[in-house]
Each structure stands twice: as structure tokens, then as C-alpha cells.
Scaffold this active site. Sequence first.
Site, PDB file in Angstrom:
ATOM      1  N   GLN A  73       0.827  -1.204   0.000  1.00  0.00           N
ATOM      2  CA  GLN A  73       0.000   0.000   0.000  1.00  0.00           C
ATOM      3  C   GLN A  73       0.864   1.259   0.000  1.00  0.00           C
ATOM      4  O   GLN A  73       0.480   2.283  -0.553  1.00  0.00           O
ATOM      5  CB  GLN A  73      -0.942  -0.006   1.193  1.00  0.00           C
TER       6      GLN A  73
ATOM      7  N   HIS B 198       1.726   3.241  -3.295  1.00  0.00           N
ATOM      8  CA  HIS B 198       0.822   4.210  -3.926  1.00  0.00           C
ATOM      9  C   HIS B 198       1.472   5.587  -4.012  1.00  0.00           C
ATOM     10  O   HIS B 198       1.239   6.328  -4.967  1.00  0.00           O
ATOM     11  CB  HIS B 198      -0.483   4.317  -3.131  1.00  0.00           C
TER      12      HIS B 198
ATOM     13  N   GLU C 231      -8.829   3.746   5.756  1.00  0.00           N
ATOM     14  CA  GLU C 231      -9.480   3.408   4.486  1.00  0.00           C
ATOM     15  C   GLU C 231      -9.555   1.890   4.331  1.00  0.00           C
ATOM     16  O   GLU C 231     -10.615   1.327   4.064  1.00  0.00           O
ATOM     17  CB  GLU C 231      -8.683   4.031   3.340  1.00  0.00           C
ATOM     18  N   HIS C 232      -8.419   1.225   4.471  1.00  0.00           N
ATOM     19  CA  HIS C 232      -8.342  -0.231   4.413  1.00  0.00           C
ATOM     20  C   HIS C 232      -7.962  -0.744   5.799  1.00  0.00           C
ATOM     21  O   HIS C 232      -6.955  -0.305   6.358  1.00  0.00           O
ATOM     22  CB  HIS C 232      -7.268  -0.696   3.427  1.00  0.00           C
TER      23      HIS C 232
ATOM     24  N   ASP D  26      -8.373  -4.059  -3.904  1.00  0.00           N
ATOM     25  CA  ASP D  26      -7.990  -2.970  -4.801  1.00  0.00           C
ATOM     26  C   ASP D  26      -8.251  -3.314  -6.258  1.00  0.00           C
ATOM     27  O   ASP D  26      -8.521  -2.423  -7.066  1.00  0.00           O
ATOM     28  CB  ASP D  26      -6.494  -2.660  -4.638  1.00  0.00           C
TER      29      ASP D  26
ATOM     30  N   HIS E  17     -48.249  28.084   7.636  1.00  0.00           N
ATOM     31  CA  HIS E  17     -48.316  26.624   7.635  1.00  0.00           C
ATOM     32  C   HIS E  17     -49.622  26.150   8.295  1.00  0.00           C
ATOM     33  O   HIS E  17     -50.275  25.213   7.816  1.00  0.00           O
ATOM     34  CB  HIS E  17     -47.123  26.036   8.410  1.00  0.00           C
TER      35      HIS E  17
END
Length: 434
Positions: A250, A253, A320-321, A354, A413
Site C-alpha cells: 500500500q 501508492h 481506508e483499508h 484494490d 403553515h
Amino acid sequence: MPLTYLKRAGAHIAEAGHIDARATVADMLAEIKLGGEAAVRDYAVRLDRWEGEIVVSRDQMAQSEQYVPTDLRDAMKYAYENIRRFAEAQKASLNEFEIELRPGLTAGQRAIPLDAAGCYVPGGRYSHIASALMSITTARVAGVHNVTACSPPRPGAGIPAPILYAMWLAGADRALALGGVQAVAAMAEGHFGAGKADILVGPGNQYVAEAKRQLFGEVGIDMFAGPTDVLVLADATADPELVAWDLVSQAEHGGNSPVWLVTDERSMAEAVMALVPRCLETLPQLNRAAATTAWDERGEIVLCADREEMAGCADAYAPEHLHVQAADLEWWQARLRSYGSLFLGAQTCVSFGDKAAGPNHVLPTDRAARYTGGLSVHKFLKTVTWQRVTGEAVPDLVQATSTISRYEGMEGHAISADLRRGISPYQERRASVG
């Protein structure tokens, strides 16, 4: 009690680049709004170094198949089927219904697909084939009528054939050979025959993310995405080599991608620390440089007292993961509460999610998993409600509505409700004057 850090990330300082991106993106969006397609083309030449055709039709996308190796086509079809089937199951989980709340008062819910979606597919260092499959397939399954995809063209070549094939396979109506802010703006404005997008989705660099943020409101967006991240929860049963590679995979990235290990086993953590440099050396040079920066500057190893403290730490990080490599997976699945996507067991690596497993990989970053999930069929659907009132329900509804309205000071109303029982404000006023 305070957490013990065996390795801690450097202090997170807001980069001047984020401020610069904000101003740059604002200027670009304003120029494109004023100059239209001509401004987009100008940016394509200057930034993408692309002077060719912008629009790629479905027929042209289909022709890209001949340039995609057979093994890659087969892998993409496998991934597409998983993504499509998962999205179909998601759609089936959102039911339309109607319910009679009281005699004469019926209400209900509908799920209406958006008319148009713009899907951004990153280019740059990597060709993000999976991102095309994830976003476009999900929009199509939701029932979106008009799907446009954008991806940065390579100078002199255009959008890479595998990405074009993925766009065709997933069902895009057209592709635009554009990257960055100009791509996002073109989809939002509906240039090149695409029609204005109701929603913009897909990951991208800080300029793409900032463009989506600034356009939000004018159009919908999936989320404001930052650098991708991963948190691994590992106990004494975990394999240090697998954990090390799951962090490094990861980290490749980019240098700004946080990678975290949370454990209650010191010896395992120390083994991972020793293995990571060896894993980094195995990567190709560009990948190695990105992953090494991420590990050195954003990597953390947290030592906890027990699994409950580990789970609490994970919830606080809201990754995220979130990958669990520990015993008693059922306990972890029931206990954990804040994550974009959960990966249970040593064999369930984040790379599967992924690329090909099925659940969407466009996920919340920067702790946004505290309050939202990732891209799904539901992002492309408007969940709307309706109601119908007939005679039997009217008296009680009038009474409740007019009473609440007058306590709120909203006389209009109250009158609107009273009229449904034939109570005229003019008659009351004449009676009081008389």
C-alpha cells in the site's frame, strides 16, 4: 492508557502545496467556465501534452481489445464480474416500499438513478485499470443513463488500451482523453457532448480531489479523497512477512500514503520492522522510492495491551483499508466500527480488494470512515420519499400540524393545514371583527 509507539510518523504539517492547489484549481475552474471547450483543449495541450481527439466513442473503445494481452483481458473480465455481482447485490439491498402509517395516511420510498455520472480514472505513474471497472460498472448497475469516463492521455498515444478496454467492458458511453482539473471540469460542465454530470466519482491526485471539492454543490461527488492508507491489526498468530508486504504494497501508492501496524505482540512488531526494508529493496526503483518515503515519513507501529485496545486504536484511526490478521475473526468483525473496507484473515489481502474481489475500492480516507462508507450503487441513486393523504387521516393531521405550526410562529403553515378541513382564515377574521 497512552499507546506505545515502536515507530511513529513525522508530525503532520499542512503542506503549502495544498494551499497552492486550492488557488490553482479555483483559477482553472473559472477559466474553463468562461472559455468552455476551448479552454479545456488549451489545458489538455499544456498539461497533458495532448493535441489529438478528446472524445473516444464506444466503438473506438471496443477496438482497443486487440491491443490488450489475453491474460489481462481474462483478468479484467474476472474482476468485472465480481464487481458487477457485488453491485447488483447492493442495489437489491435498497428496497422501495410503501406503508400505511395510519388509516388514510400512506408514505413510501423510491430509489431513482441519477441521469449522468462522470468517472475519473487516474493515470500518471500507474495505469489504474481497476478504477475504471470500479466506478463505471457501479454506475451502470445503479441504472445511470449517461456515463462518461475521463483518463489522462499519454503524449502521442492517448489513453492506454487496457484502460479504454476496461471502460468499454464496464459500460461507459464515451471516454474523454483528459486528465486533472480540466477532465473534472469538462464532465461537470457537460463538454464534448457528454451532458452535465450529476455526480463526479473516482480517485485522483490532489488537484483532482480539490476540483471535486470546489465543484461540490454544483454537482454531487463521491467523497473528498486524500492519500490512500492501510491499517493492519495483527496478533501473535500473524506472519510477519505477510504483514510487512501488506504494508509495503500500500505504501507504493505514493510517498504521502500512511501505513500503520497495530499489534499486541512486540516480537511480531519488531520482526515486521526488520523485514520492511528488505521488502522495499525488492520493488522496482520508482515504486521503491515512493514506498520508502511513505514508510519513513508516514509509517507507524503501535503496541497495545490487548485486542480491545487494538480495536479502539483502529476505530480512532478510521482507516481506508483495515486488514485483520488475528485469531477469532468473528470477534473482530463484530467489534470494529470505523473503516472504509474490512479485510478479514491473512489470506484476504488488501490488493485483492484494490483490483478484483468485488467490493468497491473507492473508499474514504483521512479518517472520513468515521462518518461515511465508500463508493457504492447507493451513491448513484436518489433515495426519495412520497406521501398520500385521504379523508380519514385529515382531521388528526390538521390538528397536529396547525398546533405545531402556531407554537413555532408559522401561521401560514397552520392556515394551509386548516384549509384541508374547510377552516377559512377569512371567515375567522370576519367573525372576530363582527
